[in-house]
Enzyme design. Structure first.
Site, PDB file in Angstrom:
ATOM      1  CG  HIS A  35      -1.978  -1.075   1.170  1.00 42.87           C
ATOM      2  ND1 HIS A  35      -2.784  -1.379   2.230  1.00 42.87           N
ATOM      3  CD2 HIS A  35      -2.335  -1.934   0.172  1.00 42.87           C
ATOM      4  CE1 HIS A  35      -3.596  -2.371   1.900  1.00 42.87           C
ATOM      5  NE2 HIS A  35      -3.338  -2.727   0.665  1.00 42.87           N
ATOM      6  CG  PHE A  76       1.001 -10.011   4.635  1.00 46.35           C
ATOM      7  CD1 PHE A  76       1.092 -10.333   5.974  1.00 46.35           C
ATOM      8  CD2 PHE A  76       0.701 -11.020   3.730  1.00 46.35           C
ATOM      9  CE1 PHE A  76       0.899 -11.634   6.412  1.00 46.35           C
ATOM     10  CE2 PHE A  76       0.515 -12.327   4.161  1.00 46.35           C
ATOM     11  CZ  PHE A  76       0.610 -12.638   5.502  1.00 46.35           C
ATOM     12  CB  CYS A  77       0.242  -3.150   4.238  1.00 49.63           C
ATOM     13  SG  CYS A  77      -0.145  -2.627   5.909  1.00 49.63           S
ATOM     14  CB  ALA A  78       0.225  -6.419  -0.211  1.00 58.52           C
TER      15      ALA A  78
END
Length: 467
Positions: free
Chosen positions: A142, A388-390
């Protein structure tokens, strides 16, 4: 007068280890916390196995020692006439030179100190020229995916091979309308799969179509050498806390022109060269054209020096040796997980794709939060679970609908029930073989025997039920 830090403030505290031909015989680099013990819910204590390097790596002992040696000499930067201020200013600017050398920057490139990779890419987003189009794969963290909200953004579908990534980018750049300034943002190594991306080829494709490229090296720089010149990228961004220097600083390094032409990222002291009142009562400001233009306020000298110390420590240790040892650890994990049929390792480019020490996986019959909680509570192993911020990438890898909501923390999931989250294990220069061996053994035992403790959901997290 040019103050220079004395030997106590700048000496490298630990020397590189002796050469070894066999990566499995290489000792890990000493890190803080390597002897910390944690309690187990089943009784007793165990040395903590920190296997969440992709989120934040422990500080190298050498970095900590260097920072501790400098700390008594700390002073204000760029503003003081005293000895400690001049010494600290020298240290701060010498750190900029150290980072430029670590990244093999071109003459004329600027090194701007920021708070993190996220901060660096938001800074660059503020410096885009008018009409600039941004091209970014949906596979990005992100920090790379989201800063471009004020620009015209093209989100590219996840490629399944490195060559497909290059072809997808070439088509998108060739078809852009209007054919004006453009920026490509790409990771060097995925924070989800650890897979290495074809950065040099993507840079060549970008430049062939009149675009520039910024490399998110947050997951690459701690594991592999990064050469701005060799990769021919225009900018590179990374964070100190992933480079064994968790003291709140980051880096944006690369071409100066867009940065010089942009308004300062923050307005204030340090970014301004002169400020004068006008006859009409307003103020005229002349901004710096150096990196200081985007470094307003009192800088994080400790954090900057820590990054420079980490750059020196990794360079002195030798990336050839570090990469060889990490490949040995990656192979241990891959081989161990391959022996558990219920485990599926997530990958874009295939199981044999080169990668850094980052792997994500799911376990049939387990919610990932439950599994990660059991690894921690029963084995003293710290991994990460979630998206995982993805989020778009993990959803793609799990084969979910893009609109599916993630389910972090649901230990009551029934056997075989699908949950939208995964487990990530990550390691690096400070990881001993025992931590990896314990992790593989724990995965096998949990899959075979199940958890030995009961768990519940608390504030969205799976935690041991202590009654």
């Amino acid at each position: 007068m040019s103050a220079r830090p004395n030997a106590a403030a700048t000496a490298a505290v630990s020397a590189p280890a002796a050469e070894s031909a066999d990566p499995c015989c290489e000792a890990p680099l000493p890190v803080l916390g390597r002897d910390v013990t944690v309690p187990l819910v089943t009784g007793g204590e165990v040395t903590y196995a920190a296997l969440d390097y992709a989120a934040s790596a422990p500080a190298l002992q050498r970095v900590w020692d260097d920072v501790a040696a400098y700390a008594p000499y700390y002073g204000s930067v760029h503003r003081g006439a005293g000895y400690l201020s001049q010494l600290s200013t020298d240290l701060f600017e010498n750190s900029r030179t150290t980072v430029a050398e670590f990244l093999d920057c071109r003459p004329g490139d600027q090194v701007v100190f920021t708070r993190s990779t996220t901060d660096s890419l938001n800074l660059l987003a503020r410096a885009l020229p008018d009409g600039c189009q941004v091209f970014v794969f949906e596979t990005e963290h992100h920090a790379s995916l989201l800063p471009w909200q004020d620009a015209r953004v093209t989100y590219l579908d996840a490629p399944r091979t490195p060559s497909q990534a290059v072809e997808t980018l070439e088509r998108a750049l060739a078809d852009r309308d209007p054919y004006g300034p453009a920026l490509v943002c790409v990771t060097g190594a995925s924070n989800v799969t650890g897979e290495l991306w074809p950065v040099r080829e993507l840079a060549a494709a970008a430049h062939a179509h009149g675009a520039r490229i910024v490399l998110d090296a947050a997951q690459l720089a701690p594991h592999h050498p990064v050469s701005v010149t060799g990769l021919d990228v225009d900018w590179v961004a990374f964070s100190g806390h992933k480079l064994y220097a968790p003291f709140g600083s980051g880096v944006l390094a690369g071409r100066a022109d867009w940065l010089q032409d942009a308004d300062p990222y923050l307005a204030g002291g340090g970014a301004s060269r002169t400020v004068a009142r006008r006859a009409d009562g307003g103020v005229d400001v002349e901004w710096h054209t150096t990196a200081a233009r985007h470094e307003a306020g009192s800088p994080n000298v400790i954090g900057v020096y820590a990054i420079a110390a980490a750059c020196k420590a990794l360079t002195d240790a030798g990336f050839d040796r570090l990469v060889a040892r990490e490949r040995h650890l990656v192979e241990k994990v891959r081989t161990g997980l391959a022996g558990v049929p219920q485990v599926k390792v997530l990958s874009l480019f295939g199981d044999d794709a080169p990668r850094v020490g980052v792997l994500s996986f799911v376990v049939e019959g387990w919610n990932s939060s439950h599994f990660a909680a059991a690894l921690s509570a029963e084995y003293g192993i710290g991994v990460r679970d979630g998206l995982f911020c993805a989020h778009p990438l993990v959803r793609t890898l799990l084969g979910s609908d893009p609109q599916d909501v993630g389910a972090c923390g649901a230990p009551e999931a029934r056997p075989g029930e699908r949950s939208l989250n995964a487990i990530r294990v990550s390691f690096g220069a400070g990881t001993p073989d025992e931590h990896v061996d314990r992790f593989v053994g724990a995965v096998k035992e949990l899959v075979r025997d199940g958890a030995r403790w009961s768990y519940r959901t608390e504030d969205g997290r799976c935690v041991p039920d202590r009654g």
